[in-house]
Design a protein around this motif. Sequence first.
Motif, PDB file in Angstrom:
ATOM      1  N   ARG A 247      55.432  23.337  34.854  1.00 47.02           N
ATOM      2  CA  ARG A 247      55.912  23.566  33.473  1.00 47.02           C
ATOM      3  C   ARG A 247      56.133  22.201  32.822  1.00 47.02           C
ATOM      4  NH1 ARG A 247      60.287  27.940  35.457  1.00 47.02           N
ATOM      5  NH2 ARG A 247      58.840  29.685  35.776  1.00 47.02           N
ATOM      6  N   CYS A 248      55.254  21.868  31.899  1.00 43.97           N
ATOM      7  CA  CYS A 248      55.298  20.527  31.313  1.00 43.97           C
ATOM      8  C   CYS A 248      55.843  20.568  29.896  1.00 43.97           C
ATOM      9  CB  CYS A 248      53.891  19.945  31.291  1.00 43.97           C
ATOM     10  SG  CYS A 248      52.800  20.877  30.230  1.00 43.97           S
ATOM     11  N   SER A 249      56.204  19.396  29.407  1.00 43.72           N
ATOM     12  CA  SER A 249      56.652  19.269  28.024  1.00 43.72           C
ATOM     13  C   SER A 249      55.449  19.011  27.109  1.00 43.72           C
ATOM     14  CB  SER A 249      57.717  18.175  27.930  1.00 43.72           C
ATOM     15  OG  SER A 249      57.254  16.984  28.512  1.00 43.72           O
TER      16      SER A 249
ATOM     17  N   ARG B 215      46.134  39.006  26.141  1.00 46.91           N
ATOM     18  CA  ARG B 215      44.895  39.266  26.863  1.00 46.91           C
ATOM     19  C   ARG B 215      44.563  38.104  27.798  1.00 46.91           C
ATOM     20  NH1 ARG B 215      39.980  37.845  26.830  1.00 46.91           N
ATOM     21  NH2 ARG B 215      38.335  39.278  27.484  1.00 46.91           N
ATOM     22  N   THR B 216      44.539  36.892  27.279  1.00 50.30           N
ATOM     23  CA  THR B 216      44.149  35.758  28.130  1.00 50.30           C
ATOM     24  C   THR B 216      45.304  35.291  29.009  1.00 50.30           C
ATOM     25  OG1 THR B 216      42.358  34.961  26.725  1.00 50.30           O
ATOM     26  CG2 THR B 216      43.482  33.311  28.063  1.00 50.30           C
ATOM     27  N   ASN B 217      46.475  35.102  28.402  1.00 51.15           N
ATOM     28  CA  ASN B 217      47.558  34.423  29.124  1.00 51.15           C
ATOM     29  C   ASN B 217      48.255  35.309  30.146  1.00 51.15           C
ATOM     30  OD1 ASN B 217      46.760  32.666  27.142  1.00 51.15           O
ATOM     31  ND2 ASN B 217      48.781  32.264  26.310  1.00 51.15           N
TER      32      ASN B 217
ATOM     33  N   GLY C 114      39.116  22.211  27.457  1.00 54.31           N
ATOM     34  CA  GLY C 114      40.191  21.996  26.490  1.00 54.31           C
ATOM     35  C   GLY C 114      40.766  20.591  26.619  1.00 54.31           C
ATOM     36  N   PHE C 115      41.843  20.367  25.914  1.00 52.28           N
ATOM     37  CA  PHE C 115      42.471  19.044  25.842  1.00 52.28           C
ATOM     38  C   PHE C 115      42.927  18.553  27.224  1.00 52.28           C
ATOM     39  CE2 PHE C 115      47.025  17.446  24.941  1.00 52.28           C
ATOM     40  CZ  PHE C 115      46.677  16.107  25.000  1.00 52.28           C
ATOM     41  N   ILE C 116      43.812  19.286  27.867  1.00 50.12           N
ATOM     42  CA  ILE C 116      44.382  18.798  29.134  1.00 50.12           C
ATOM     43  C   ILE C 116      43.417  19.038  30.291  1.00 50.12           C
ATOM     44  CG2 ILE C 116      46.374  18.894  30.680  1.00 50.12           C
ATOM     45  CD1 ILE C 116      47.966  20.148  28.322  1.00 50.12           C
TER      46      ILE C 116
ATOM     47  N   ASN D 290      44.510  26.601  36.829  1.00 49.98           N
ATOM     48  CA  ASN D 290      44.287  27.388  35.618  1.00 49.98           C
ATOM     49  C   ASN D 290      44.943  26.772  34.386  1.00 49.98           C
ATOM     50  OD1 ASN D 290      43.569  29.455  33.840  1.00 49.98           O
ATOM     51  ND2 ASN D 290      45.522  30.492  34.197  1.00 49.98           N
ATOM     52  N   PHE D 291      44.109  26.137  33.559  1.00 52.67           N
ATOM     53  CA  PHE D 291      44.549  25.627  32.257  1.00 52.67           C
ATOM     54  C   PHE D 291      44.177  26.599  31.138  1.00 52.67           C
ATOM     55  CE2 PHE D 291      43.988  21.786  34.806  1.00 52.67           C
ATOM     56  CZ  PHE D 291      45.037  20.972  34.423  1.00 52.67           C
ATOM     57  N   ALA D 292      43.321  27.584  31.435  1.00 47.24           N
ATOM     58  CA  ALA D 292      42.796  28.449  30.363  1.00 47.24           C
ATOM     59  C   ALA D 292      43.925  29.239  29.718  1.00 47.24           C
ATOM     60  CB  ALA D 292      41.753  29.407  30.932  1.00 47.24           C
TER      61      ALA D 292
ATOM     62  N   GLU E 169      44.668  21.110  15.464  1.00 44.60           N
ATOM     63  CA  GLU E 169      45.699  22.021  14.955  1.00 44.60           C
ATOM     64  C   GLU E 169      47.090  21.629  15.471  1.00 44.60           C
ATOM     65  OE1 GLU E 169      44.679  25.916  16.452  1.00 44.60           O
ATOM     66  OE2 GLU E 169      45.061  25.327  18.515  1.00 44.60           O
ATOM     67  N   LYS E 170      47.166  20.777  16.510  1.00 43.86           N
ATOM     68  CA  LYS E 170      48.449  20.419  17.116  1.00 43.86           C
ATOM     69  C   LYS E 170      49.057  19.202  16.417  1.00 43.86           C
ATOM     70  CE  LYS E 170      47.931  23.746  20.067  1.00 43.86           C
ATOM     71  NZ  LYS E 170      46.994  23.662  21.130  1.00 43.86           N
ATOM     72  N   LEU E 171      50.371  19.058  16.500  1.00 38.97           N
ATOM     73  CA  LEU E 171      51.099  18.142  15.611  1.00 38.97           C
ATOM     74  C   LEU E 171      50.493  16.738  15.496  1.00 38.97           C
ATOM     75  CD1 LEU E 171      54.852  17.962  14.957  1.00 38.97           C
ATOM     76  CD2 LEU E 171      53.611  15.844  15.287  1.00 38.97           C
TER      77      LEU E 171
HETATM   78  P1  NAD Z   1      43.591  23.920  24.664  1.00 37.99           P
HETATM   79  O1  NAD Z   1      43.852  24.974  23.645  1.00 37.99           O
HETATM   80  O2  NAD Z   1      43.167  22.555  24.230  1.00 37.99           O
HETATM   81  O3  NAD Z   1      42.502  24.423  25.712  1.00 37.99           O
HETATM   82  C1  NAD Z   1      42.486  25.719  26.232  1.00 37.99           C
HETATM   83  C2  NAD Z   1      41.122  25.933  26.871  1.00 37.99           C
HETATM   84  O4  NAD Z   1      41.115  27.250  27.460  1.00 37.99           O
HETATM   85  C3  NAD Z   1      39.961  25.879  25.876  1.00 37.99           C
HETATM   86  O5  NAD Z   1      38.921  25.083  26.411  1.00 37.99           O
HETATM   87  C4  NAD Z   1      39.521  27.334  25.733  1.00 37.99           C
HETATM   88  O6  NAD Z   1      38.144  27.484  25.435  1.00 37.99           O
HETATM   89  C5  NAD Z   1      39.873  27.876  27.118  1.00 37.99           C
HETATM   90  N1  NAD Z   1      40.088  29.330  27.134  1.00 37.99           N
HETATM   91  C6  NAD Z   1      40.849  30.074  26.279  1.00 37.99           C
HETATM   92  N2  NAD Z   1      40.802  31.370  26.622  1.00 37.99           N
HETATM   93  C7  NAD Z   1      40.014  31.458  27.724  1.00 37.99           C
HETATM   94  C8  NAD Z   1      39.589  32.532  28.549  1.00 37.99           C
HETATM   95  N3  NAD Z   1      39.978  33.795  28.302  1.00 37.99           N
HETATM   96  N4  NAD Z   1      38.789  32.265  29.605  1.00 37.99           N
HETATM   97  C9  NAD Z   1      38.379  30.985  29.858  1.00 37.99           C
HETATM   98  N5  NAD Z   1      38.731  29.937  29.101  1.00 37.99           N
HETATM   99  C10 NAD Z   1      39.549  30.166  28.043  1.00 37.99           C
HETATM  100  O7  NAD Z   1      44.932  23.854  25.526  1.00 37.99           O
HETATM  101  P2  NAD Z   1      45.654  22.629  26.248  1.00 37.99           P
HETATM  102  O8  NAD Z   1      46.566  21.993  25.279  1.00 37.99           O
HETATM  103  O9  NAD Z   1      44.645  21.828  26.976  1.00 37.99           O
HETATM  104  O10 NAD Z   1      46.567  23.431  27.284  1.00 37.99           O
HETATM  105  C11 NAD Z   1      46.136  23.705  28.627  1.00 37.99           C
HETATM  106  C12 NAD Z   1      47.233  24.452  29.351  1.00 37.99           C
HETATM  107  O11 NAD Z   1      48.442  23.680  29.321  1.00 37.99           O
HETATM  108  C13 NAD Z   1      47.579  25.801  28.722  1.00 37.99           C
HETATM  109  O12 NAD Z   1      47.768  26.735  29.746  1.00 37.99           O
HETATM  110  C14 NAD Z   1      48.881  25.544  27.974  1.00 37.99           C
HETATM  111  O13 NAD Z   1      49.670  26.705  27.923  1.00 37.99           O
HETATM  112  C15 NAD Z   1      49.512  24.462  28.846  1.00 37.99           C
HETATM  113  N6  NAD Z   1      50.435  23.586  28.104  1.00 37.99           N
HETATM  114  C16 NAD Z   1      49.971  22.765  27.108  1.00 37.99           C
HETATM  115  C17 NAD Z   1      50.865  21.904  26.461  1.00 37.99           C
HETATM  116  C18 NAD Z   1      50.422  20.958  25.375  1.00 37.99           C
HETATM  117  O14 NAD Z   1      51.246  20.192  24.874  1.00 37.99           O
HETATM  118  N7  NAD Z   1      49.146  20.918  25.006  1.00 37.99           N
HETATM  119  C19 NAD Z   1      52.227  21.921  26.788  1.00 37.99           C
HETATM  120  C20 NAD Z   1      52.662  22.792  27.781  1.00 37.99           C
HETATM  121  C21 NAD Z   1      51.753  23.602  28.446  1.00 37.99           C
END
Ligand code: NAD
Length: 319
Positions: free
Chosen positions: A168-170, A92-94, A10-12, A73-75, A180-182
Amino acid sequence: MRALVTGGAGFIGSRFVRDLLAEGARVTVLDRLTYAGNLANLEGCDRHTFVRGDIADPHLLASVLPGHDVVVNFAAETHVDRSIADPTAFLRTNVLGVQTLLDAARAAGVTTFVQISTDEVYGSIERGSWPETDPLRPNSPYAAAKAGADLLCLAYHRTYGMDVRITRCSNNYGPRQHPEKLIPHFVTRLLTGRTVPLYGDGGNVRDWLHVADHCRGVRAVLAKGSPGEVYNIGGGTELTNVEMTRLLLDACGADWSRVERVPDRPGHDRRYAVDYTKIQSLGYAPEVAFTEGLAATVAWYRDHPRWWAETPTAAPPGS
Ligand code: NAD
């Protein structure tokens, strides 16, 4: 160190994988590759092992986890609008996914588990900022599911003595964020001559954090944090959505006529603001200057049209 990074496509997560590899860590990425996961995000990341799989699959985890010292865990399902349309996948996932991952990490004798959470678990704040000790008052199904995972992680620390740490990030910004994000949503629409949808009066305030700073904060927590502790990670740049929209219009050479007002998101939090004093004691401070970080981010989307043109999108409009 041998690290399992879940959600690493994913992104982060993909940025974090790059940083760990640059530090010489051995890395396994486990990612389900939902619509939000993209193997292109890991292009150029040699020396890691990729496993396509689900954090809610205990059998897979039992075979993958042994031998790893660390789980980060970023998933997650991450888009608030989708959680409003249908919360099922979010729970289910979170929540269940995190519980399954915690159990598997405990069984495999993993030393440290870092859960990536969000400032959205605190709810909305009119003035001031939240320290980590503030109560959790999540308002969207996404935030409620993330809050559930935070509480589970803390319970696993207290009940089983697991070394679990929570960040816990902003709001993050940077390259490779799903359109899909802003910011990527607005930039990719503006670059293709379309309008951008602005929720409600546009007065919602967010603190913006460059993804590189976020990952630096997570690495600080991994290296120097304490078991059972929560660390806020902020970026120090608060903007209303109207202010952010103006910056993106300017960066893309567009004007306000491209803005389309749309009805507000139900339960839309007005303002988020984390107090990130605690993590500063671990040596964290945001380093990316917002103006340069945003300009480089817009330039990245401008220079990578194939990346976003080929990214799967789905139902609800972006925000
Ligand atoms: P993202 O949606 O870009 O990536 C999520 C990744 O998780 C994807 O690669 C997806 O395939 C994978 N994934 C989803 N369900 C899964 C599962 N059941 N098993 C394995 N992989 C799975 O999200 P992101 O923006 O990179 O965010 C990463 C984390 O940071 C998340 O936990 C999110 O809650 C947290 N977060 C993000 C932001 C933000 O601004 N993007 C802010 C605060 C917190």
